[in-house]
Design a protein around this motif. Sequence first.
Motif, PDB file in Angstrom:
ATOM      1  N   LEU A 161       0.819  -1.273  -0.194  1.00 54.72           N
ATOM      2  CA  LEU A 161       0.138  -0.035  -0.001  1.00 54.72           C
ATOM      3  C   LEU A 161       0.876   1.184  -0.052  1.00 54.72           C
ATOM      4  O   LEU A 161       0.539   2.211  -0.778  1.00 54.72           O
ATOM      5  CB  LEU A 161      -0.918  -0.104   1.099  1.00 54.72           C
ATOM      6  CG  LEU A 161      -1.938   1.339   1.268  1.00 54.72           C
ATOM      7  CD1 LEU A 161      -2.759   1.307   0.279  1.00 54.72           C
ATOM      8  CD2 LEU A 161      -2.876   1.245   2.586  1.00 54.72           C
ATOM      9  N   ARG A 219      -0.512  10.238   1.553  1.00 47.45           N
ATOM     10  CA  ARG A 219      -0.508   9.909   3.100  1.00 47.45           C
ATOM     11  C   ARG A 219      -0.277  10.735   4.052  1.00 47.45           C
ATOM     12  O   ARG A 219       0.438  11.894   3.675  1.00 47.45           O
ATOM     13  CB  ARG A 219       1.024   9.114   3.013  1.00 47.45           C
ATOM     14  CG  ARG A 219       1.316   8.381   4.282  1.00 47.45           C
ATOM     15  CD  ARG A 219       2.617   7.694   4.193  1.00 47.45           C
ATOM     16  NE  ARG A 219       2.940   6.812   5.232  1.00 47.45           N
ATOM     17  CZ  ARG A 219       3.965   5.866   5.354  1.00 47.45           C
ATOM     18  NH1 ARG A 219       4.621   5.511   4.093  1.00 47.45           N
ATOM     19  NH2 ARG A 219       4.057   5.003   6.193  1.00 47.45           N
ATOM     20  N   THR A 240      -7.852   5.158   4.542  1.00 45.64           N
ATOM     21  CA  THR A 240      -7.512   3.899   4.999  1.00 45.64           C
ATOM     22  C   THR A 240      -6.450   4.246   6.019  1.00 45.64           C
ATOM     23  O   THR A 240      -5.244   4.707   5.701  1.00 45.64           O
ATOM     24  CB  THR A 240      -6.841   3.264   4.060  1.00 45.64           C
ATOM     25  OG1 THR A 240      -7.949   3.068   2.950  1.00 45.64           O
ATOM     26  CG2 THR A 240      -6.495   1.730   4.174  1.00 45.64           C
ATOM     27  N   ALA A 242      -3.757   2.889   8.171  1.00 43.90           N
ATOM     28  CA  ALA A 242      -2.761   1.875   7.623  1.00 43.90           C
ATOM     29  C   ALA A 242      -1.625   1.512   8.544  1.00 43.90           C
ATOM     30  O   ALA A 242      -0.983   0.476   8.625  1.00 43.90           O
ATOM     31  CB  ALA A 242      -2.075   2.125   6.271  1.00 43.90           C
ATOM     32  N   PRO A 252      -5.830  -2.800   8.068  1.00 40.36           N
ATOM     33  CA  PRO A 252      -5.831  -1.517   7.802  1.00 40.36           C
ATOM     34  C   PRO A 252      -7.674  -1.404   7.704  1.00 40.36           C
ATOM     35  O   PRO A 252      -8.363  -2.125   6.976  1.00 40.36           O
ATOM     36  CB  PRO A 252      -5.397  -1.278   6.317  1.00 40.36           C
ATOM     37  CG  PRO A 252      -4.258  -2.219   6.418  1.00 40.36           C
ATOM     38  CD  PRO A 252      -4.894  -3.464   6.913  1.00 40.36           C
ATOM     39  N   TYR A 253      -8.224  -0.235   8.157  1.00 36.00           N
ATOM     40  CA  TYR A 253      -9.730   0.038   8.074  1.00 36.00           C
ATOM     41  C   TYR A 253      -9.861   1.267   7.785  1.00 36.00           C
ATOM     42  O   TYR A 253      -9.208   2.288   7.612  1.00 36.00           O
ATOM     43  CB  TYR A 253     -10.127  -0.117   9.784  1.00 36.00           C
ATOM     44  CG  TYR A 253      -9.648   0.781  10.784  1.00 36.00           C
ATOM     45  CD1 TYR A 253     -10.059   2.044  10.956  1.00 36.00           C
ATOM     46  CD2 TYR A 253      -8.311   0.648  11.464  1.00 36.00           C
ATOM     47  CE1 TYR A 253      -9.721   2.873  11.703  1.00 36.00           C
ATOM     48  CE2 TYR A 253      -7.901   1.268  12.324  1.00 36.00           C
ATOM     49  CZ  TYR A 253      -8.355   2.282  12.595  1.00 36.00           C
ATOM     50  OH  TYR A 253      -8.018   3.356  13.527  1.00 36.00           O
ATOM     51  N   LYS A 254     -11.171   1.607   7.232  1.00 35.81           N
ATOM     52  CA  LYS A 254     -11.701   2.698   6.783  1.00 35.81           C
ATOM     53  C   LYS A 254     -12.087   3.631   7.747  1.00 35.81           C
ATOM     54  O   LYS A 254     -12.782   3.156   8.736  1.00 35.81           O
ATOM     55  CB  LYS A 254     -12.709   2.535   5.694  1.00 35.81           C
ATOM     56  CG  LYS A 254     -12.170   1.510   4.594  1.00 35.81           C
ATOM     57  CD  LYS A 254     -11.115   2.144   3.500  1.00 35.81           C
ATOM     58  CE  LYS A 254     -11.055   1.194   2.166  1.00 35.81           C
ATOM     59  NZ  LYS A 254     -10.206   1.826   1.441  1.00 35.81           N
ATOM     60  N   ASP A 256     -13.441   7.993   8.366  1.00 42.80           N
ATOM     61  CA  ASP A 256     -13.451   9.513   7.923  1.00 42.80           C
ATOM     62  C   ASP A 256     -13.151  10.562   9.195  1.00 42.80           C
ATOM     63  O   ASP A 256     -12.871  11.719   9.024  1.00 42.80           O
ATOM     64  CB  ASP A 256     -14.689   9.892   7.305  1.00 42.80           C
ATOM     65  CG  ASP A 256     -16.062   9.991   8.199  1.00 42.80           C
ATOM     66  OD1 ASP A 256     -15.805  10.074   9.307  1.00 42.80           O
ATOM     67  OD2 ASP A 256     -17.026  10.188   7.629  1.00 42.80           O
ATOM     68  N   VAL A 268      -2.512   7.760   7.386  1.00 41.03           N
ATOM     69  CA  VAL A 268      -3.601   7.167   6.625  1.00 41.03           C
ATOM     70  C   VAL A 268      -3.263   7.535   5.182  1.00 41.03           C
ATOM     71  O   VAL A 268      -2.726   8.142   4.890  1.00 41.03           O
ATOM     72  CB  VAL A 268      -4.919   8.054   7.073  1.00 41.03           C
ATOM     73  CG1 VAL A 268      -5.350   8.032   8.649  1.00 41.03           C
ATOM     74  CG2 VAL A 268      -4.712   9.600   6.941  1.00 41.03           C
ATOM     75  N   PHE A 270      -5.225   7.695   1.058  1.00 38.18           N
ATOM     76  CA  PHE A 270      -6.186   7.781   0.457  1.00 38.18           C
ATOM     77  C   PHE A 270      -6.182   8.268  -1.081  1.00 38.18           C
ATOM     78  O   PHE A 270      -4.744   8.858  -1.000  1.00 38.18           O
ATOM     79  CB  PHE A 270      -7.511   8.666   1.096  1.00 38.18           C
ATOM     80  CG  PHE A 270      -7.052  10.015   1.193  1.00 38.18           C
ATOM     81  CD1 PHE A 270      -7.305  10.872   0.312  1.00 38.18           C
ATOM     82  CD2 PHE A 270      -6.292  10.639   2.362  1.00 38.18           C
ATOM     83  CE1 PHE A 270      -7.096  12.186   0.279  1.00 38.18           C
ATOM     84  CE2 PHE A 270      -6.017  11.834   2.263  1.00 38.18           C
ATOM     85  CZ  PHE A 270      -6.293  12.686   1.424  1.00 38.18           C
TER      86      PHE A 270
END
Length: 348
Positions: A161, A219, A240, A242, A252-254, A256, A268, A270
């Motif tokens: 990633l 990032r 994400t 990370a 890794p999770y989503k 906002d 993070v 995206f």
Amino acid sequence: MKLHLSSLRRFAALAAVFAATAAISSEALAAVRKYDMNIEDTKITLVEKQQYHTFAFSGQVPGPLFYVDEGDEIEVNVNNVTALPHSIHWHGMLQKGTWKMDGIAGTTQPAIQPGESFTYKFTADPSGTMWYHCHVNVNEHVVLRGMWGPFIVRPKKPTALEKTVTKEFIMMLSDWDSKWADKPGFGGLPGDKFDFFTINGKSFPDNQPLRVNKGDVVRMRFIGAGDLVHSIHLHGHVMTVAFKDGFPLPAPYKADTLAVAPGERYDVIFTADNPGRWMIHDHVDSHVMNGDRPMGGIMSVLEYNEIKPDDFYEWKSKKFEPNFYYEESLKKGPGIYTNDGFKGQAVQ
């Protein structure tokens, strides 16, 4: 075809030689990086006319960016030219075999007294988003005097990633109590009321936008450098999450919105796939104020270069200062990077 025993022994010996040579080569590739840094009495401006007396690394807040490779041998000679004692803790470094370099005054070393120097020597391990800060009277020196800076260790084996990233931003989050602004040596007490909040030492609107192009893989490296939890919300995109404290997350999770506590680091990632101007801000509403005035503090704007500024846009005529988030320095590879935009006025 059968090999004779003598041939097998020769192959084994050669294999041992190759293994030893590889190990030596690996060690030889570890760079020795030597740096020199002062701690200085400096007055910085958080926003508009709100100034603050800091004990600043190289006269700036945040301090210089250290960008090194995993496994590098680091030497930092620190000169204390302030009137108070200090030390540096390299937050996140494991200090294997070098515990006396951990920077804890009275535990691993004597404090660096005014006019004295101390040289830290350690291996950059592990990799990830780390930081450094004073470890004398941290309640004042770190929380209220700006004694912090980013320490980024590039990994030997980046994740799939992070290999996709094309743009990086470092965002150090902090909080300030204005009643101690001109009283160095005091403050950082239970019951203090924080009334100014900053990203990289500046409050909105005196900070900078984060500029991207459509298609960038972005990032953001968040570092909790203050005393409060900051709940960072990005409009128009899903982040994400990370990395936590420099370590890649196995899942890794989503999100906002992301809560960043004191000392924590989150990376993070995206994709910039929604052109526009998008707010990024602390969702603790009292942290988006400058003193008693709203629409300040920990706020910025994710700006797409493809979008032309409207007349009503608050930053329509703002002079853009690249590298406010060390985004340009991170493109250059290992080194120590200062930033004139973070420098304050020397206090004699």
